[in-house]
Design a protein around this motif. Structure first.
Motif: not given
Ligand SMILES: [Mg+2]
Ligand SMILES: Nc1nc2c(ncn2[C@@H]2O[C@H](COP(=O)(O)OP(=O)(O)O)[C@@H](O)[C@H]2O)c(=O)[nH]1
Length: 336
Positions: A98, A110, A117-118, A137-138
């Motif tokens: 991220s 995030e 957090s993601t 982002d993953m």
């Molecule tokens: Mg992340």
């Protein structure tokens, strides 16, 4: 294969091979059929493509009827492709996926010191010079496993960034788990711009990857990176970066651009300067004719002449529709 497939056809084939949903397969096959060279030597291939398209369409209709509007787990992670290519980040929790997307794009990612957090795929637009490239982002993979639907995003990606943490004791483990996830799902990681597919459609699909060793700013990171490279070896390209300081990120984007195997060309109207704001993106090896298709689908076949600036030609030289473009060419297309 003696059909002299064009770069545009190769690109469509790549999409077909990584397609997961029946609709993606149909779209890619339609494109392949449009682009396949139409001559004697390719007749068998054309017939095969038509047969595959027929079957894919039937499967698509069936699966649509079965789903009847339901959302699968893939929807959380499926992001429409934008820019010169879709780059998806893959890695363990806390490696800085991220943070990398956050450092290069305006996406609201995030970032947290705690894992997970993601939750969903988050796209953002990064740049290599003036070329827009999409980063996605993953959520993390866990013990080498991905959530349902995440594999689909990895398959659809043009390039995967395997992110590892140079400050983590489990560095090697992070890397091996990411690799294993791919090979477990019939993806064969390579760091080459040109992909070579097996004739056998059941064989593993080559997937372009770059190994991104993050947190290069932390103490001992250089030694960790050297040790990591020596230990895991292999042919995959590895780039040290720091999402915190930005070190290495331009080199990473340059490597991504190389792997995408595309060129940017600028369109120019007669008597006007080139439009440098929004380059057209084409596969390496694409021609004036391919560009005409992108600029103006209906008029493409009516292209009369073209003039070209930059690269190996004389400025303003008139060229044929078959002329192969190079990166940063400026092109003036003449339609009747
Ligand atoms: Mg992340
Ligand atoms: N020192 C350092 N810390 C980083 C770097 N990149 C990310 N971090 C930190 O690592 C933690 C996890 O980052 P995050 O981007 O959320 O990782 P993700 O779980 O892979 O998305 C956060 O505390 C970040 O601030 C880096 O390049 N250097």
């Amino acid at each position: 294969m003696a059909i002299n497939a064009t770069p545009m056809y190769a690109k469509a084939e790549e999409r077909y091979r990584s397609a997961h949903s029946p609709a993606e397969k149909v779209a890619a096959l339609e494109e392949m059929l449009r682009l396949v060279p139409k001559h004697k030597a390719s007749e068998k291939l054309q017939a095969q493509l038509k047969e595959k398209l027929k079957n894919a369409r039937e499967t698509m209709v069936k699966s649509q009827a079965a789903k009847s509007g339901g959302h699968g787990p893939g929807d959380l992670f499926s992001i429409p492709r934008q820019g010169a290519g879709q780059i998806v980040l893959l890695g363990a929790p806390n490696v800085g996926k991220s943070s990398i997307v956050g450092a290069l794009t305006a996406a609201k990612v995030e970032i947290a010191e705690f894992p997970f957090s993601t939750h969903a795929a988050v796209p953002g637009m990064a740049r290599h010079e003036d070329v827009p490239i999409q980063l996605v982002d993953m959520p993390p993979i866990m013990d080498g496993h991905a959530q349902p639907g995440m594999m689909q995003a990895y398959r659809a990606a043009d390039v995967l960034l395997i992110v590892v943490d140079l400050a983590a004791i489990e560095l090697i483990d992070q890397y091996e788990q990411s690799l294993k996830l791919l090979t477990d799902h019939q993806l064969r990681p390579v760091s080459m711009p040109v992909l070579e597919f097996d004739e056998d459609e059941e064989a593993a699909i080559p997937k372009r990857v770059l190994v991104v060793a993050n947190k290069f700013d932390t103490p001992g990171a250089q030694d960790n990176f050297d040790g990591f490279k020596e230990l895991v070896g292999g042919d995959l390209r590895m780039i040290p970066v720091s999402a915190t300081t930005g070190d290495g990120l331009p080199a990473m984007m340059a490597a991504v651009f190389e792997l995408l195997n595309v060129i940017r060309v600028y369109a120019k109207k007669p008597g006007k300067p080139a439009d440098k704001e929004s380059p057209f993106i084409l596969p390496t090896g694409a021609t004036i004719h391919d560009m005409a298709h992108l600029v103006h689908r209906e008029l493409a076949e009516k292209l009369t002449t073209a003039r070209i600036w930059g690269g190996t030609v004389h400025d303003g030289q008139q060229v044929h529709a078959t002329h192969v473009l190079t990166d940063k060419n400026v092109v003036e297309l003449h339609f009747p």
